[in-house]
Design an enzyme around this catalytic site. Structure first.
Site, mmCIF file in Angstrom:
data_model
loop_
_atom_site.group_PDB
_atom_site.id
_atom_site.type_symbol
_atom_site.label_atom_id
_atom_site.label_comp_id
_atom_site.label_asym_id
_atom_site.label_seq_id
_atom_site.Cartn_x
_atom_site.Cartn_y
_atom_site.Cartn_z
ATOM 1 N N HIS B 215 0.839 -1.185 0.000
ATOM 2 C CA HIS B 215 0.000 0.000 0.000
ATOM 3 C C HIS B 215 0.879 1.241 0.000
ATOM 4 O O HIS B 215 1.977 1.247 0.546
ATOM 5 C CB HIS B 215 -0.934 -0.016 1.209
ATOM 6 C CG HIS B 215 -2.167 -0.839 0.967
ATOM 7 N ND1 HIS B 215 -3.285 -0.780 1.751
ATOM 8 C CD2 HIS B 215 -2.443 -1.740 0.005
ATOM 9 C CE1 HIS B 215 -4.202 -1.615 1.279
ATOM 10 N NE2 HIS B 215 -3.724 -2.205 0.232
ATOM 11 N N CYS B 246 -7.432 4.044 2.173
ATOM 12 C CA CYS B 246 -7.098 3.275 3.368
ATOM 13 C C CYS B 246 -8.193 3.493 4.406
ATOM 14 O O CYS B 246 -8.429 4.620 4.817
ATOM 15 C CB CYS B 246 -5.755 3.740 3.927
ATOM 16 S SG CYS B 246 -5.275 2.869 5.427
#
Lengths: 322, 305
Positions: B215, B246
């Site tokens: 990520h 997120c």
């Protein structure tokens, strides 16, 4: 989308060593050269008041940055953002041990800089002839001759000079740039007295393989300790390029708080890599920088408020709710 | 493009495109079924070898994936391309197979607290549940891909031990997963941690069977992927246009953008089979549909010259 890749690559042995033990090849300490107040602000459309610039620089000093590019002694006609160059130099709170270099395009600018109190200056060469012509209206060689006047005067005045090379991994006009050409320009700057050469991926097109090949070529002409990387994040490649540079022995990295400074060659795109993101990676790697990340983020938040813009730093954007 | 002759880097990297599932699942805007189908078809056209199509979780939990069956039936399956779907349990697996799935994905975690908060059971209990899936999958001739979450940090527990990740990866591999994707769920990892993690996990699972799912919440994804490549990883998960924020960091980014990964890989001379301009078209399409800006830097950078 032009993807720059390299056609004449030889196997690089060090990658095999580095792969298994990434920590061993990396430097223990990295010097961060903060270019936000000059390179960053110069490429922001909004004109920033002098007191805001001074406060930004003071906050960056407080955050522990060892080198902060403060302003530029180019003609205010060309760069209105830097018109308050003298006031900025006189207004900042110089922290002991911190260097505040300023840009000087020629001897006249150098003299004005010294008069205003500069102890370190920066000169910008290019690795691309077309870029040099379009940017400063002369050939690379002519610009280097101009710079020799500056380094000569700087030597006499006891002023340090940092050299920059633009377009090291690609040029918006010429496309691909030869690593050997970059090495030649870097060598000239180093020989004329620059203590450090910063290699700039001006349009951010470089990828790690190209960075490795570039550094191999340049470090044959200039000691790696005297080299720095100035990566742009226009294509999101900056941190990967910085990582490989660290693996190759580079220990000086340029960056810009909040990622200030868009790319003049790519409308709406980002430019400089954000100092917060670089520091986050370096600290995660166990590399010392002397930088206090929360204080740095405060400086970033401050200047973004003043510019009425969002930060380009991912670290700054990520505030964990938990 | 000439092939780069780095000895340590793979010559070819398989990209696992998670935009239509992981990406869309974490976008607030509900996307019509035909848009999902068109996105997946564009991604197939762009040359991606694996495209995570949808998720067979209960629509109550994940409304975005309520049209799971229609999506599976509506997509244009390109020969040689795999379209895995998420299956949290045996029931989901059965529904997936009924809808035509030939590959499924199961998600374990390396953190007990994360497992409890996310799926309301311990890591061990979740692995037991997954054993039912892998057993059924084996009988049905369906491939199973295992994911491990929080491999470089957990929003609840903080630091996560590489050995714990290695244990969970090993369990998933032993129960029949052909590949284990290691997910830096909150994007906190940095390259040193990635290297240490891969060293630990590759002692338990062959590196050829490992993938990284990074990520970009803290901007570290490409650097983490680079070091993973240097350590022998040749499978990378990513999401077109960087879809999927997120859930643990308000307003922050999540998945790394496929365009940016492909740009780096091609620059390194690594083959992916992906047509970058077509990939960017898919990214532009889904961003228009979602009425959002792309998170891909490559997509943002259009050189004026």
């Amino acid at each position: 989308v032009r993807v720059f890749s390299f056609f004449n690559v030889s196997p690089v042995q060090w990658l095999v060593q580095v792969g298994a033990s990434a920590g061993k090849a990396l430097p223990q300490r990295v010097k961060i050269v903060e270019v936000g107040p000059r390179d960053g602000l110069q490429n922001e459309k909004t004109l920033v008041p002098t007191e805001v610039k001074i406060h930004l620089i003071d906050m960056l000093s407080e955050a522990g940055l060892p080198v902060i590019e403060a302003t530029s002694f180019v003609s205010p006609e060309w760069v209105p953002q830097m018109a308050d160059q003298v006031e900025v130099m006189k207004g900042i709170n110089r922290r002991p041990g911190v260097s505040y270099p300023v840009l000087t395009p020629n001897l006249k600018g150098f003299q004005a800089a010294v008069k205003a109190g500069a102890a370190e200056v920066a000169i910008f060469g290019a690795a691309s002839e077309l870029f040099s012509k379009k940017n400063i209206n002369c050939s690379v060689d002519e610009s280097l001759q101009r710079f020799e006047e500056v380094t000569k005067a700087a030597k006499e005045a006891g002023v340090r000079v940092r050299g920059y090379v633009s377009c090291v991994l690609g040029c918006p006009y010429e496309g691909q740039v030869s690593p050997d050409k970059v090495a030649q320009v870097a060598k000239r700057l180093y020989s004329m007295g620059c203590y450090e050469i910063s290699l700039g991926d001006t349009i951010g097109v470089g990828t790690p393989g190209g960075m490795a090949e570039l550094l191999e070529a340049v470090s044959r002409e200039v000691p790696v300790d005297a080299l720095a990387v100035h990566c742009h994040d226009t294509y999101g490649q900056a941190l990967a390029n910085i990582l490989i540079a660290l693996q190759m022995g580079i220990s000086v990295v340029d960056s810009s708080v909040a990622g200030l400074g868009g790319c003049p060659y790519a409308q709406g795109a980002s430019g400089n890599v954000a100092t917060e993101d670089v520091v986050y990676m370096l600290h995660g790697l166990g590399i010392q920088t002397g930088v206090d990340l929360p204080k740095l983020m405060d400086a970033g938040a401050f200047i973004c408020r003043s510019l009425n813009r969002k930060t380009s730093s991912k670290v700054a954007q990520a505030t964990c709710k938990l």
